[in-house]
Design a protein around this motif. Structure first.
Motif, PDB file in Angstrom:
ATOM      1  N   THR A  88       0.995  -1.109  -0.108  1.00 40.31           N
ATOM      2  CA  THR A  88       0.141  -0.022  -0.029  1.00 40.31           C
ATOM      3  C   THR A  88       0.846   1.328   0.011  1.00 40.31           C
ATOM      4  N   ASN A  89       2.217   1.075   0.332  1.00 40.98           N
ATOM      5  CA  ASN A  89       2.968   2.470   0.424  1.00 40.98           C
ATOM      6  C   ASN A  89       3.057   2.802   1.747  1.00 40.98           C
ATOM      7  N   GLU A  90       1.851   2.463   2.521  1.00 37.59           N
ATOM      8  CA  GLU A  90       1.693   3.421   3.741  1.00 37.59           C
ATOM      9  C   GLU A  90       2.837   3.185   4.874  1.00 37.59           C
ATOM     10  N   ILE A  91       3.202   4.386   5.390  1.00 34.50           N
ATOM     11  CA  ILE A  91       4.090   4.248   6.563  1.00 34.50           C
ATOM     12  C   ILE A  91       3.813   3.660   7.629  1.00 34.50           C
ATOM     13  N   LEU A  92       4.515   2.513   8.201  1.00 36.34           N
ATOM     14  CA  LEU A  92       3.870   1.765   9.209  1.00 36.34           C
ATOM     15  C   LEU A  92       4.540   2.079  10.419  1.00 36.34           C
ATOM     16  N   MET A  93       5.628   2.493  10.787  1.00 33.31           N
ATOM     17  CA  MET A  93       6.364   2.888  12.046  1.00 33.31           C
ATOM     18  C   MET A  93       7.763   3.303  11.738  1.00 33.31           C
ATOM     19  N   LEU A  94       8.402   4.071  12.663  1.00 34.25           N
ATOM     20  CA  LEU A  94       9.683   4.439  12.703  1.00 34.25           C
ATOM     21  C   LEU A  94      10.306   3.757  14.072  1.00 34.25           C
ATOM     22  N   SER A 140      -1.027   0.907  10.890  1.00 32.52           N
ATOM     23  CA  SER A 140       0.164   1.703  11.219  1.00 32.52           C
ATOM     24  C   SER A 140       0.128   2.480  12.636  1.00 32.52           C
ATOM     25  N   CYS A 141       1.361   3.058  12.895  1.00 35.11           N
ATOM     26  CA  CYS A 141       1.391   3.693  14.145  1.00 35.11           C
ATOM     27  C   CYS A 141       1.078   5.090  13.883  1.00 35.11           C
ATOM     28  N   PHE A 142       0.857   5.585  12.656  1.00 35.70           N
ATOM     29  CA  PHE A 142       0.741   6.954  12.298  1.00 35.70           C
ATOM     30  C   PHE A 142      -0.676   7.164  11.974  1.00 35.70           C
ATOM     31  N   PHE A 143      -1.532   7.105  12.973  1.00 42.10           N
ATOM     32  CA  PHE A 143      -3.195   7.468  12.662  1.00 42.10           C
ATOM     33  C   PHE A 143      -3.520   8.660  13.453  1.00 42.10           C
ATOM     34  N   ASN A 144      -2.734   9.505  14.057  1.00 37.47           N
ATOM     35  CA  ASN A 144      -3.363  10.600  14.663  1.00 37.47           C
ATOM     36  C   ASN A 144      -2.907  11.906  13.840  1.00 37.47           C
ATOM     37  N   THR A 198      -3.859   7.227  -1.227  1.00 40.71           N
ATOM     38  CA  THR A 198      -3.226   6.713  -0.020  1.00 40.71           C
ATOM     39  C   THR A 198      -3.776   7.299   1.188  1.00 40.71           C
ATOM     40  N   SER A 199      -4.342   8.481   1.163  1.00 44.51           N
ATOM     41  CA  SER A 199      -5.081   8.924   2.411  1.00 44.51           C
ATOM     42  C   SER A 199      -6.597   8.202   2.770  1.00 44.51           C
ATOM     43  N   ASN A 200      -7.189   7.777   1.479  1.00 46.19           N
ATOM     44  CA  ASN A 200      -8.501   7.346   1.486  1.00 46.19           C
ATOM     45  C   ASN A 200      -8.173   5.710   2.238  1.00 46.19           C
ATOM     46  N   LEU A 201      -6.901   5.055   1.683  1.00 45.86           N
ATOM     47  CA  LEU A 201      -6.697   3.868   2.183  1.00 45.86           C
ATOM     48  C   LEU A 201      -6.158   3.675   3.693  1.00 45.86           C
ATOM     49  N   ALA A 202      -5.535   4.879   3.931  1.00 45.02           N
ATOM     50  CA  ALA A 202      -5.202   4.975   5.274  1.00 45.02           C
ATOM     51  C   ALA A 202      -6.277   5.214   6.171  1.00 45.02           C
ATOM     52  N   PHE A 203      -7.380   5.783   5.768  1.00 48.46           N
ATOM     53  CA  PHE A 203      -8.496   5.954   6.769  1.00 48.46           C
ATOM     54  C   PHE A 203      -9.083   4.499   7.017  1.00 48.46           C
ATOM     55  N   LEU A 204      -9.277   3.939   5.804  1.00 44.45           N
ATOM     56  CA  LEU A 204      -9.911   2.277   6.042  1.00 44.45           C
ATOM     57  C   LEU A 204      -8.860   1.752   7.012  1.00 44.45           C
ATOM     58  N   THR A 233      -4.583  -6.220   5.239  1.00 45.29           N
ATOM     59  CA  THR A 233      -3.313  -6.299   4.353  1.00 45.29           C
ATOM     60  C   THR A 233      -3.606  -8.201   3.896  1.00 45.29           C
ATOM     61  N   ASP A 234      -4.097  -8.751   4.606  1.00 47.58           N
ATOM     62  CA  ASP A 234      -4.413 -10.074   4.418  1.00 47.58           C
ATOM     63  C   ASP A 234      -5.379 -10.075   2.970  1.00 47.58           C
ATOM     64  N   VAL A 235      -6.369  -9.419   3.156  1.00 47.76           N
ATOM     65  CA  VAL A 235      -7.317  -9.292   1.944  1.00 47.76           C
ATOM     66  C   VAL A 235      -6.656  -8.631   0.635  1.00 47.76           C
TER      67      VAL A 235
END
Length: 215
Positions: free
Chosen positions: A25-31, A100-104, A121-127, A204-206
């Motif tokens: 998804t290219n989403e940033i998951l954590m640092l 993702s850790c970045f949800f705030n 990406t933003s829409n996917l991040a919201f889901l 992610t599984d889906v």
């Protein structure tokens, strides 16, 4: 690769920041932070290892939760002082249950271009954020919350709601009512997310299953 490794710039504590990005998804998951040893373990095992600054020890992400990060690629930035790891996660990356850790969200600039990649990406991040909220309700029940109520009632109640919402989508579609289709589909997606959480199945599984079908 050996030259790049030797040119990496660690801080005074022997650490270098490492950004984890979802390869699908290219989403940033954590640092997190790596030292030379954790980076070598990551290269050797193809799962992500960090160095915990609070515990002062190496740790393999997912060793406790089972949500491992499987390495796809590793690169460094132009200054060689930050690492980017693209990985396929086994499950939610954040300890809260969020992907993702970045949800705030501090600021989210909307754009009118529906084809803009950042919007997608933003829409996917919201889901994924919604999935994380539902997961949080499952792991930390909140009295009076509808999601908590569904988990307390169990699988039969969840399946009943999915059946009801599916019927509502069908009715709205037969009536050619786009507004109702959107509304009822939103209800259906929410209840499907509850079902996925119930069985510890991630978005992610889906996505991975859909991606495998594309091939």
């Amino acid at each position: 690769m050996n030259k790049i490794l030797s040119n990496l710039k660690y801080d005074s504590a022997g650490l270098i920041p490492c950004i984890i990005q979802n390869n699908t998804t290219n989403e940033i998951l954590m640092l997190g932070y790596m030292n030379e040893e954790s980076l070598k373990l990551t290269l050797f095992s193809n799962t992500v290892w960090f160095f915990s600054r609070s515990r002062q020890e190496l740790w393999n992400k997912g060793a406790t939760s089972g949500n491992y990060l499987h390495v796809v690629s590793i690169s460094s930035d132009c200054d060689n002082d930050t690492i980017l790891v693209k990985a396929n996660p086994d499950g939610p990356t954040c300890h809260t249950g969020s992907n993702s850790c970045f949800f705030n969200t501090i600021k989210d600039v909307e754009t009118s271009n529906d084809n803009n990649n950042s919007t997608k990406t933003s829409n996917l991040a919201f889901l994924e954020k919604l999935y994380g909220i539902i997961n949080e309700r499952k792991n930390n029940p909140l009295e009076g919350a509808y999601t908590t109520y569904l988990f307390n009632e169990g699988i039969d109640k969840i399946l009943k709601k999915i059946g009801e919402e599916s019927s509502e989508v069908i009715i709205a579609s037969k009536n050619n009512d786009n507004k109702e289709i959107i509304s009822e589909t939103s209800d259906l997606v929410y209840h499907l997310f509850v079902l996925l959480n119930y069985f510890d199945i991630t978005i992610t599984d889906v996505i991975n299953e859909l991606s495998s079908r594309e091939k």
